[in-house]
Design an enzyme around this catalytic site. Sequence first.
Site, PDB file in Angstrom:
ATOM      1  N   ALA A  12       0.822  -1.210   0.000  1.00  0.00           N
ATOM      2  CA  ALA A  12       0.000   0.000   0.000  1.00  0.00           C
ATOM      3  C   ALA A  12       0.857   1.261   0.000  1.00  0.00           C
ATOM      4  CB  ALA A  12      -0.938  -0.005   1.202  1.00  0.00           C
ATOM      5  N   GLU A 164      -0.035 -22.381   2.868  1.00  0.00           N
ATOM      6  CA  GLU A 164       1.064 -22.148   1.928  1.00  0.00           C
ATOM      7  C   GLU A 164       2.395 -22.581   2.539  1.00  0.00           C
ATOM      8  OE1 GLU A 164      -0.200 -19.021  -1.331  1.00  0.00           O
ATOM      9  OE2 GLU A 164       0.522 -18.010   0.472  1.00  0.00           O
TER      10      GLU A 164
END
Length: 391
Positions: A12, A164
């Site tokens: 961001a 993951e």
Amino acid sequence: MKKVLVVGAGFAGLRACKRLAKSKQDLEITLVDRTPYHYDATQLYRVAAGSIAPEKIMFRIEDIISPKIKFIQDEVQLINGDKNTVMLAQHGEISYDYLFNALGFEPETFNTPGADTDGLQISNIENSSRDAKALQDSLAKYAETKDTKYLSILTVGGGFTSIELLGELVHMVPTWAKKYGFRPADLKITCVAPAFLGMFNEKQSTYAKRYLEKKGVNFILGSNVNKVTDDGVYYGQENQFLPAANIFWTAGVKGSDVIAASGYDQHRNRVAVNDDMSLQSYPNQYLIGDVSAVKDPASGRMYPTTAQISIYEASNAVANFENKLAGKKEAPFNYHSLGTVCSLGPHNAVADVAMLGMHVKINGFIAAVIKNVIFKRSSYELSGLKMMLQS
């Protein structure tokens, strides 16, 4: 000239910097981050598993931001919205006219005893690198002592990071077995979680679970971990003990603790923002990424924090900032997810991606290729071809 301060150099923050540097407004832009590098947080699990060197996902900030932007390496301690200042650990108090807050995430322990002290965290380069060393140290101790207690790994949580990580761990097992002299089946990998990969439908989550089980992972689902120690966890209503040499705490994340310390009205260090990413109480502050809570108009719930939505939020925030300075109307936040992909190692994944106006569900190698394409695209959007080629 307006003084614009960006705190945090994650997805961001860097996206905001890229857009701000292209602004036609007269701006003095400063970026603050505690380290001199940006890293791809979506790849930290690979660093923790030891399957990739940290340098592969690290990029020197001053190499990838515009020369128009001043960079300060320092740690943000407190934000004072009433005074329009940010307190830094080394540089003291600095002021701003407009603030883009992209401070990122931290592990959420839910106040579980031992989770923050005895659990291996995956939230930055430093702790992920320590995780990899801890794994190697345990395997090396097995090679020296032949004590099978060192051949045990446990993950806590059934969300993205945990699954993951499990995929990467099982991928590494044959390499470790050869290096440290054990049979692949002797390495015990267990996952304790209340649920499994809830962001996918039952068919895809079942595919992922069965794949990992075939690779040797044992799942204990429907249970919470009550306590973490240096040699195992206590879990479930009966508080059973499960030994493990390495315990990964991957049960969730929250926004930066600076949010709570600064007195924001927050939940898990995320603050509800307006449609333009600004705050009702501080219209000159834009909160983006992991510290921001944006409502999905379709479901009425807050969007999950992802790299993808962080980039959208940053672009929207800068567009609205420029509109505000130019006296134009607010640009609404219209987020359309490109999809979700969860890796199961480098050659397998489950994906729910947007194609031709619909969501397509894909499992296997093609899904893994899609994950890599998304990774490369994010790198390119942040800082162009150089970062994409390095990643």
